[in-house]
Motif scaffolding. Structure first.
Motif, PDB file in Angstrom:
ATOM      1  N   SER A   3       0.827  -1.212   0.000  1.00 47.81           N
ATOM      2  CA  SER A   3       0.000   0.000   0.000  1.00 47.81           C
ATOM      3  C   SER A   3       0.863   1.266   0.000  1.00 47.81           C
ATOM      4  CB  SER A   3      -0.969  -0.006   1.177  1.00 47.81           C
ATOM      5  OG  SER A   3      -0.268  -0.011   2.401  1.00 47.81           O
ATOM      6  N   SER A   4       2.132   1.151   0.396  1.00 45.11           N
ATOM      7  CA  SER A   4       3.048   2.304   0.346  1.00 45.11           C
ATOM      8  C   SER A   4       3.300   2.768  -1.084  1.00 45.11           C
ATOM      9  CB  SER A   4       4.397   1.953   0.988  1.00 45.11           C
ATOM     10  OG  SER A   4       4.237   1.611   2.330  1.00 45.11           O
ATOM     11  N   LEU A   5       3.040   1.886  -2.046  1.00 48.56           N
ATOM     12  CA  LEU A   5       3.247   2.245  -3.449  1.00 48.56           C
ATOM     13  C   LEU A   5       2.174   3.198  -3.970  1.00 48.56           C
ATOM     14  CD1 LEU A   5       4.323  -1.230  -4.893  1.00 48.56           C
ATOM     15  CD2 LEU A   5       5.783   0.686  -4.240  1.00 48.56           C
ATOM     16  N   ARG A   6       1.166   3.485  -3.154  1.00 49.17           N
ATOM     17  CA  ARG A   6       0.076   4.373  -3.589  1.00 49.17           C
ATOM     18  C   ARG A   6       0.577   5.741  -4.023  1.00 49.17           C
ATOM     19  NH1 ARG A   6      -4.108   2.068  -4.025  1.00 49.17           N
ATOM     20  NH2 ARG A   6      -5.369   3.886  -4.421  1.00 49.17           N
ATOM     21  N   VAL A   7       1.711   6.197  -3.472  1.00 46.84           N
ATOM     22  CA  VAL A   7       2.256   7.498  -3.874  1.00 46.84           C
ATOM     23  C   VAL A   7       2.673   7.490  -5.347  1.00 46.84           C
ATOM     24  CG1 VAL A   7       3.029   8.139  -1.561  1.00 46.84           C
ATOM     25  CG2 VAL A   7       4.603   6.951  -3.088  1.00 46.84           C
ATOM     26  N   VAL A  11       7.468  -8.391   1.673  1.00 43.89           N
ATOM     27  CA  VAL A  11       6.734  -7.194   2.039  1.00 43.89           C
ATOM     28  C   VAL A  11       5.295  -7.594   2.355  1.00 43.89           C
ATOM     29  CG1 VAL A  11       8.181  -5.643   0.680  1.00 43.89           C
ATOM     30  CG2 VAL A  11       6.171  -6.638  -0.362  1.00 43.89           C
ATOM     31  N   GLU A  12       4.597  -6.729   3.081  1.00 43.37           N
ATOM     32  CA  GLU A  12       3.227  -7.008   3.488  1.00 43.37           C
ATOM     33  C   GLU A  12       2.243  -6.561   2.421  1.00 43.37           C
ATOM     34  OE1 GLU A  12       2.735  -4.908   7.131  1.00 43.37           O
ATOM     35  OE2 GLU A  12       4.223  -6.098   8.188  1.00 43.37           O
ATOM     36  N   GLY A  13       1.042  -7.084   2.508  1.00 43.09           N
ATOM     37  CA  GLY A  13      -0.023  -6.692   1.597  1.00 43.09           C
ATOM     38  C   GLY A  13      -0.248  -7.747   0.532  1.00 43.09           C
ATOM     39  N   ASN A  14      -1.202  -7.444  -0.360  1.00 40.16           N
ATOM     40  CA  ASN A  14      -1.465  -8.362  -1.462  1.00 40.16           C
ATOM     41  C   ASN A  14      -1.684  -7.574  -2.737  1.00 40.16           C
ATOM     42  OD1 ASN A  14      -4.341  -7.760  -1.818  1.00 40.16           O
ATOM     43  ND2 ASN A  14      -4.599  -8.751   0.167  1.00 40.16           N
ATOM     44  N   LEU A  70      -2.927  -2.944  -5.210  1.00 37.52           N
ATOM     45  CA  LEU A  70      -2.528  -2.247  -6.433  1.00 37.52           C
ATOM     46  C   LEU A  70      -3.620  -2.288  -7.498  1.00 37.52           C
ATOM     47  CD1 LEU A  70       1.056  -3.806  -6.694  1.00 37.52           C
ATOM     48  CD2 LEU A  70       0.375  -1.755  -5.447  1.00 37.52           C
ATOM     49  N   ALA A  71      -4.793  -2.730  -7.143  1.00 35.92           N
ATOM     50  CA  ALA A  71      -5.868  -2.966  -8.116  1.00 35.92           C
ATOM     51  C   ALA A  71      -6.268  -1.737  -8.914  1.00 35.92           C
ATOM     52  CB  ALA A  71      -7.085  -3.546  -7.410  1.00 35.92           C
ATOM     53  N   ASP A  72      -6.200  -0.557  -8.324  1.00 39.05           N
ATOM     54  CA  ASP A  72      -6.657   0.648  -9.044  1.00 39.05           C
ATOM     55  C   ASP A  72      -5.513   1.444  -9.664  1.00 39.05           C
ATOM     56  OD1 ASP A  72      -5.696   1.416  -6.558  1.00 39.05           O
ATOM     57  OD2 ASP A  72      -7.155   3.032  -6.317  1.00 39.05           O
ATOM     58  N   PHE A  73      -4.365   0.855  -9.794  1.00 36.47           N
ATOM     59  CA  PHE A  73      -3.246   1.496 -10.493  1.00 36.47           C
ATOM     60  C   PHE A  73      -3.517   1.383 -11.988  1.00 36.47           C
ATOM     61  CE2 PHE A  73       0.503   1.901  -7.467  1.00 36.47           C
ATOM     62  CZ  PHE A  73      -0.288   1.842  -6.334  1.00 36.47           C
ATOM     63  N   ARG A  74      -3.912   2.445 -12.622  1.00 35.59           N
ATOM     64  CA  ARG A  74      -4.388   2.379 -13.995  1.00 35.59           C
ATOM     65  C   ARG A  74      -3.295   2.064 -15.023  1.00 35.59           C
ATOM     66  NH1 ARG A  74      -4.981   8.561 -13.573  1.00 35.59           N
ATOM     67  NH2 ARG A  74      -3.195   9.215 -14.798  1.00 35.59           N
TER      68      ARG A  74
END
Length: 173
Positions: free
Chosen positions: A141-145, A160-163, A167-171
């Protein structure tokens, strides 16, 4: 204007050439630090919070300053393969124009995905190699930036944590 030629650091001689290039070609766009990056018995100065065992093992090695790469302010592509880096090096994650970051077998490099906010134009992130990356931490989720720029992510051999749904809404991904 500097053509997009890659400069590869793979020994002390090339490292010394790089120090001269920071003045002569400050607009270099592609840089690779490969192999051991330096000759045997040479390393980069330990970063913040280094692994004590690794610091002890390399205590008598000749140290070189990795921070000089910050002088390449126009860097667009940075590749680091099996480097003699130990600890945290914020300078490696502070290139506002960087679009491609490849980190392979960076065993002692400590970093968190949150530090990628210093790379606002990053399109491609590759982190992997033959060996695990025990010092890569953080959450996907840190990749949201980087939601509006990131096109490719490969995080192999790390935990790393998360699944992937983070990243589902990264267009562009």
């Amino acid at each position: 204007i500097v053509p997009p030629t890659e400069f590869i650091i793979y020994g002390v001689r090339k490292y010394n050439a790089m120090t001269a290039m920071t003045t002569a070609l400050p607009h270099l766009q592609q840089l690779s630090i490969c192999g051991c990056g330096l000759d045997y018995g040479h390393k980069y100065i330990d970063g913040e919070d280094p692994d004590e065992d690794e610091s002890g093992r390399t205590a008598n090695w000749t140290s070189h300053d990795i921070d000089i790469i910050s002088r390449f302010s126009k860097l667009r592509s940075l590749e680091i393969i099996n480097p003699p880096l130990n600890g945290r090096y914020p300078v490696l994650f502070n290139f506002p124009l960087l679009q491609k970051l490849n980190l392979y077998d960076c065993l002692w490099l400590k970093w968190d995905l949150e530090i990628l906010d210093g790379l606002p134009l990053l399109k491609e992130l590759n982190c992997g190699g033959r060996n695990p990356h025990p010092h890569l931490t953080g959450s996907l989720s840190s990749l949201r930036v980087l939601k509006d720029t990131l096109e490719k992510v490969a995080l192999g051999n790390c935990s790393v944590e998360g699944n992937s749904m983070d990243l589902a809404d990264f267009r562009r991904l």
